[in-house]
Design an enzyme around this catalytic site. Sequence first.
Site, mmCIF file in Angstrom:
data_model
loop_
_atom_site.group_PDB
_atom_site.id
_atom_site.type_symbol
_atom_site.label_atom_id
_atom_site.label_comp_id
_atom_site.label_asym_id
_atom_site.label_seq_id
_atom_site.Cartn_x
_atom_site.Cartn_y
_atom_site.Cartn_z
ATOM 1 N N LYS A 87 0.619 -0.628 -0.447
ATOM 2 C CA LYS A 87 0.090 0.091 0.513
ATOM 3 C C LYS A 87 0.576 1.400 -0.115
ATOM 4 O O LYS A 87 1.877 1.531 0.940
ATOM 5 C CB LYS A 87 -0.617 -0.700 0.966
HETATM 6 O O1 G3P Z 1 -9.743 2.408 4.240
HETATM 7 C C1 G3P Z 1 -9.033 3.702 4.775
HETATM 8 C C2 G3P Z 1 -10.094 3.993 5.864
HETATM 9 O O2 G3P Z 1 -9.167 3.084 7.041
HETATM 10 C C3 G3P Z 1 -10.269 5.251 6.158
HETATM 11 O O3 G3P Z 1 -11.403 4.716 7.205
HETATM 12 O O4 G3P Z 1 -12.876 5.674 8.559
HETATM 13 O O5 G3P Z 1 -10.785 6.393 9.401
HETATM 14 O O6 G3P Z 1 -11.876 7.834 7.077
HETATM 15 P P1 G3P Z 1 -11.743 6.493 7.864
#
Ligand code: G3P
Length: 217
Positions: A87
């Site tokens: 990633k």
């Molecule tokens: O896959 C990306 C993710 O981990 C971010 O999620 O909820 O932190 O915006 P969030």
Amino acid sequence: MKFFIDTANLDQIKDAQDMGILDGVTTNPSLMAKEGITGHDNIMKHYVDICNIVEGDVSAEVISTDVDGMIREGEALAELHDQIVIKLPMIKDGVKACKHFSSKGIKTNVTLVFSAGQALLAAKAGATYVSPFIGRLDDISTDGLNLISEIRHIYDNYGFDTQILAASVRHTMHVIDCAKIGADVMTGPLSSIEGLLKHPLTDMGLAKFLADYKKGN
Ligand code: G3P
């Protein structure tokens, strides 16, 4: 549509795997820290633990921001397990590192994507997955799902192979909307997947079937 779970929590990963619908896992440094997994060796071991639970791709994020560091880290991650996907952040050096790995046939996931232009660059660099963060766009009053539609349109125009991995999915309606638009993959918390199960008529119908069965016995 592939379902990935976006967590480093082994119990939740097992739970989704046991349902038989899990296609992979995404992680990031914040999700690791949330589970108390810190330090290089512990993090590397945790990736292997995750790979041993699921059968599909497991995204492991580099923390270097220069191309040489990303390549060094990515190679070490790829050595860990054949399910690992490297990633990389959507910055210029991340694009260079993506091109490096894709030329060698090593899977990549370009993350922190917030615009169609960034997604176009990731595809040009041969990314296996591109991760537009829909929830974080919604957070700032921008339409995250519209970004998925734009990327779908652009990739279809040119037949790019890069898979659209809708990330930062927060809830079940995001999953449904991504499926309608044609995202190749969604990654979200276990709750966003479990929400797909729920319907009051299912619960009411099952309760009635069970009650009627008992009447006859
Ligand atoms: O896959 C990306 C993710 O981990 C971010 O999620 O909820 O932190 O915006 P969030």
